[in-house]
Motif scaffolding. Structure first.
Motif, PDB file in Angstrom:
ATOM      1  N   ALA A  24       7.644  -0.310  -5.265  1.00 32.28           N
ATOM      2  CA  ALA A  24       8.925  -0.957  -4.981  1.00 32.28           C
ATOM      3  C   ALA A  24       8.648  -2.393  -4.557  1.00 32.28           C
ATOM      4  CB  ALA A  24       9.685  -0.207  -3.895  1.00 32.28           C
ATOM      5  N   ILE A  25       9.382  -3.315  -5.142  1.00 32.70           N
ATOM      6  CA  ILE A  25       9.154  -4.746  -4.927  1.00 32.70           C
ATOM      7  C   ILE A  25      10.476  -5.374  -4.496  1.00 32.70           C
ATOM      8  CG2 ILE A  25       8.571  -6.921  -6.072  1.00 32.70           C
ATOM      9  CD1 ILE A  25       6.855  -5.158  -8.029  1.00 32.70           C
ATOM     10  N   ASP A  26      10.422  -6.176  -3.429  1.00 30.88           N
ATOM     11  CA  ASP A  26      11.621  -6.854  -2.956  1.00 30.88           C
ATOM     12  C   ASP A  26      11.218  -8.197  -2.361  1.00 30.88           C
ATOM     13  OD1 ASP A  26      14.522  -6.528  -2.718  1.00 30.88           O
ATOM     14  OD2 ASP A  26      14.177  -6.673  -0.557  1.00 30.88           O
ATOM     15  N   GLY A  27      11.956  -9.226  -2.717  1.00 32.45           N
ATOM     16  CA  GLY A  27      11.652 -10.552  -2.198  1.00 32.45           C
ATOM     17  C   GLY A  27      10.277 -11.042  -2.583  1.00 32.45           C
ATOM     18  N   GLY A  28       9.768 -10.582  -3.716  1.00 30.92           N
ATOM     19  CA  GLY A  28       8.466 -11.020  -4.202  1.00 30.92           C
ATOM     20  C   GLY A  28       7.287 -10.287  -3.612  1.00 30.92           C
ATOM     21  N   VAL A  29       7.560  -9.299  -2.753  1.00 30.84           N
ATOM     22  CA  VAL A  29       6.501  -8.602  -2.026  1.00 30.84           C
ATOM     23  C   VAL A  29       6.573  -7.103  -2.326  1.00 30.84           C
ATOM     24  CG1 VAL A  29       5.642  -8.048   0.297  1.00 30.84           C
ATOM     25  CG2 VAL A  29       6.502 -10.337  -0.205  1.00 30.84           C
ATOM     26  N   ILE A  30       5.430  -6.445  -2.375  1.00 29.05           N
ATOM     27  CA  ILE A  30       5.388  -4.997  -2.503  1.00 29.05           C
ATOM     28  C   ILE A  30       5.844  -4.392  -1.177  1.00 29.05           C
ATOM     29  CG2 ILE A  30       3.898  -2.988  -2.876  1.00 29.05           C
ATOM     30  CD1 ILE A  30       2.071  -4.852  -4.535  1.00 29.05           C
ATOM     31  N   VAL A  31       6.881  -3.549  -1.228  1.00 33.47           N
ATOM     32  CA  VAL A  31       7.412  -2.962   0.005  1.00 33.47           C
ATOM     33  C   VAL A  31       7.125  -1.469   0.115  1.00 33.47           C
ATOM     34  CG1 VAL A  31       9.195  -4.709   0.289  1.00 33.47           C
ATOM     35  CG2 VAL A  31       9.703  -2.652  -1.053  1.00 33.47           C
ATOM     36  N   ALA A  32       6.760  -0.828  -0.994  1.00 36.64           N
ATOM     37  CA  ALA A  32       6.436   0.597  -0.942  1.00 36.64           C
ATOM     38  C   ALA A  32       5.552   0.948  -2.126  1.00 36.64           C
ATOM     39  CB  ALA A  32       7.699   1.454  -0.950  1.00 36.64           C
ATOM     40  N   VAL A  33       4.629   1.865  -1.891  1.00 38.57           N
ATOM     41  CA  VAL A  33       3.744   2.384  -2.926  1.00 38.57           C
ATOM     42  C   VAL A  33       3.686   3.894  -2.745  1.00 38.57           C
ATOM     43  CG1 VAL A  33       1.408   2.387  -3.891  1.00 38.57           C
ATOM     44  CG2 VAL A  33       2.345   0.274  -2.911  1.00 38.57           C
ATOM     45  N   GLY A  34       3.882   4.650  -3.827  1.00 37.72           N
ATOM     46  CA  GLY A  34       3.801   6.098  -3.693  1.00 37.72           C
ATOM     47  C   GLY A  34       4.451   6.818  -4.848  1.00 37.72           C
ATOM     48  N   ASP A  35       4.853   8.038  -4.602  1.00 37.22           N
ATOM     49  CA  ASP A  35       5.488   8.856  -5.626  1.00 37.22           C
ATOM     50  C   ASP A  35       6.857   8.286  -5.984  1.00 37.22           C
ATOM     51  OD1 ASP A  35       5.280  11.621  -7.036  1.00 37.22           O
ATOM     52  OD2 ASP A  35       7.320  11.546  -6.208  1.00 37.22           O
TER      53      ASP A  35
END
Length: 457
Positions: A24-35
Motif C-alpha cells: 500500500a502506497i500513500d503520499g509517495g511512501v510505502i505505508v503497508a506491506v503484507g497479504d
C-alpha cells in the motif's frame, strides 16, 4: 480513507529471497506491506501477477551534464533512460562546467537540475589537485548541503579535474574520516599509464587493443593496493570505482574482511564486454578503465555472487555518434565512456535467467548496498513501510532484442545493441508515481533532489 495505490499479488525480491506480498502506497511512501487481505482500499490498484517487483535501482555512478562539450547527455534524456531501465535514483558525478567542487558550484548544479529529472537524484562532490588545499573547509560545507559522496582521481589528463598526489590523497582521506563520509576513488597509476602511452605511441600503435595495454591491469591493481592501504590505515570509508580486475576486487574484499570499509564497484561493461568487442568495435566500446580480456571478465563473475563486489553501477557516459567516429581509425582520438544506465538492470535480469546471478544478488548490488554505503536510508533501497515507494516491475520472461527504438539516451545508440535479453523492466515507480510503463516515459519530470544522510542528521 483510501490510499493512493495498492500493488497486489507481487513476487517481491529482497536480499533474503523472493516471496509473494502486496504493497500500500500513500503520499509517495510505502505505508503497508503484507497479504492482500490486509491492504486498505485504494484509488488505484495494480495487479502484479506474473511480475517480479524489485526495489528501484540506485545507480550510484552516472554522468549527466549541462555542458554538451563535456558529455552529450543532458539531465532530461539521461534520467528518461534511467526510468526506462528501472533506475529510480541516480547519483551524479561532479564532472561538468564547472565541476562540483565548491558550495557555489553545488548550488548552481542543484539549481539547474530542479524540475528537469524524471527520477530522483543525488549529487556527488569532488576534490581535484586544484582544490585539495581548501578541502578541510569545502567538504564539511558540501556535506551540509547534501552531497552523497566525494569523488577523487588518482589519475587524470583533464586540466579541469586533475588527480591528487599521494599527500593530497592522505589529507582528503583524513578529512573524510572525520566526517564519517564516503570517498569514491578512481584508482589507476598515473606514472605507469604515462609510460605505457609513450611506449605505444613510439611503436605507432593506434589500434583499439592499444587502449587496453595503455590502461593496464598492472596500473589498476597497483593503485587499488595503494588506496586500500591508505584508507585502511586512516579508517576512511572508500568505494573503489569501476573496477575491472579480479585481483583488485579480491584485494578490497581482503581489506574488508580485516575490518576496513573498502567497497568494490563494478560496471556492466566489464561484465558483458571484453577485448573481443574492443578489437571488433573500437571506439564504440572504449572506456576507462577499459574492457578486459575474456578470462578477466569470467573471473569477475564469482565475485559478484560471493559478496566481494558491493555495487553494480553504470558509469553512464554518453558521447555522440560523431564523437565515436573520431576514433574509428585511431583509438587515441576517441573519448572514454559508454551509455549504460538503461541497460544495466536488463543485463542483470538476463544474467539471472542464465543462472549467473540470483534476484537477491541483483537487489543487493543495485539497491540495498548503494543505499547503505551512500547514506540514502531510511528513504531508499528497501521495500518497507516508511521508505519511498521506489520500485520496478519486471517481466522475467519477456524477450527483447535491443535496438535503437528502445534507447532513451540523447545519443540514440547502445553499446549493447543487437543483444538478446530475457527479462525486462515493464513499469518503474518513483515515490509511487509511474515514470515508465511498457517503455513509455511521461512528459512531465517528477524527480527530486535526495540529500545524503549527513545533511539529514
Amino acid at each position: 480513507m483510501p490510499v493512493d495505490l495498492v500493488i497486489e499479488n507481487a513476487e517481491v525480491a529482497s536480499i533474503e529471497g523472493v516471496s509473494q506480498t502486496s504493497f500500500a502506497i500513500d503520499g509517495g511512501v510505502i505505508v503497508a506491506v503484507g497479504d492482500r487481505s490486509a491492504m486498505p482500499s485504494a484509488r488505484r490498484e495494480i495487479d502484479a501477477t506474473g511480475r517480479v517487483v524489485l526495489p528501484g535501482v540506485i545507480d550510484a555512478h552516472t554522468h549527466f551534464c549541462e555542458d554538451a562539450n563535456i558529455l552529450a547527455e543532458p539531465l532530461e534524456t539521461g534520467t528518461r533512460a534511467a526510468a526506462a531501465g528501472g533506475v529510480t535514483t541516480v547519483l551524479l558525478m561532479p564532472w561538468d562546467t564547472p565541476p562540483l567542487d565548491s558550495v557555489d558550484h553545488f548550488d548552481y548544479r542543484r539549481g539547474y537540475a530542479e524540475g528537469r529529472c524524471f527520477v530522483d537524484y543525488g549529487l556527488h562532490g569532488g576534490v581535484t589537485g586544484l582544490t585539495a588545499h581548501t578541502a578541510a573547509d569545502t567538504l564539511p560545507a558540501l556535506y551540509e548541503r547534501g552531497v552523497t559522496g566525494v569523488k577523487v582521481l588518482m589519475v587524470s589528463t583533464d586540466p579541469h579535474f586533475p588527480h591528487l598526489n599521494d599527500a593530497q590523497l592522505v589529507d582528503v582521506l583524513t578529512i573524510m574520516k572525520r566526517l564519517n563520509a564516503t570517498l569514491i576513488v578512481h584508482a589507476e597509476n598515473q606514472a605507469i599509464l604515462s609510460r605505457n602511452r609513450e611506449r605505444l605511441l613510439a611503436a605507432g600503435r593506434k589500434d583499439p587493443l592499444a587502449h587496453e595495454e595503455y590502461r593496464s591491469k598492472l596500473s589498476e591493481n597497483e593503485a587499488v593496493r595503494r588506496i586500500t592501504y591508505l584508507a585502511s590505515r586512516i579508517g576512511t570509508r572508500v568505494v573503489v570505482a569501476h573496477m575491472s580486475t579480479a585481483e583488485g576486487v579480491k584485494h578490497t574484499r581482503h581489506a574488508r574482511d580485516r575490518g576496513a570499509e573498502i567497497y568494490a564497484e563494478v560496471c556492466p561493461r566489464n561484465l558483458w564486454l571484453s577485448t573481443v568487442d574492443l578489437a571488433k568495435r573500437g571506439s564504440w566500446v572504449k572506456t576507462g578503465p577499459p574492457v578486459r580480456d575474456p578470462a578477466e571478465v569470467e573471473a569477475l563473475w564469482p565475485l559478484l555472487r560471493d559478496g566481494s563486489v558491493s555495487i553494480l553501477s553504470s558509469d553512464h557516459a554518453a558521447w555522440t555518434k560523431e564523437a565515436r567516429l573520431q576514433g574509428q581509425d585511431n583509438i587515441w582520438h576517441a573519448y572514454d565512456g559508454i551509455p549504460q544506465v538503461q541497460e544495466m538492470l536488463p543485463l542483470a535480469l538476463d544474467a539471472v535467467n542464465r543462472g549467473a546471478l540470483t534476484l537477491p544478488d541483483v537487489v543487493r548490488l543495485t539497491s540495498y548496498n548503494p543505499s547503505d554505503i551512500f547514506g540514502l536510508r531510511p528513504r531508499k533501497g528497501l521495500l518497507e513501510p516508511g521508505y519511498d515507494a521506489d520500485l520496478v516491475l519486471v517481466d522475467m520472461e519477456r524477450e527483447v532484442i535491443l535496438g535503437p527504438e528502445h534507447v532513451k539516451s540523447y545519443v540514440g545508440y547502445s553499446s549493447f545493441e543487437g543483444r538478446r535479453f530475457v527479462g525486462w523492466p515493464v513499469m518503474t515507480l518513483v515515490r509511487g508515481q509511474v515514470v515508465m510503463e511498457d517503455g513509455q516515459v511521461p512528459e512531465s519530470p517528477c524527480g527530486r533532489f535526495i540529500p545524503g544522510a549527513l545533511a539529514r542528521r
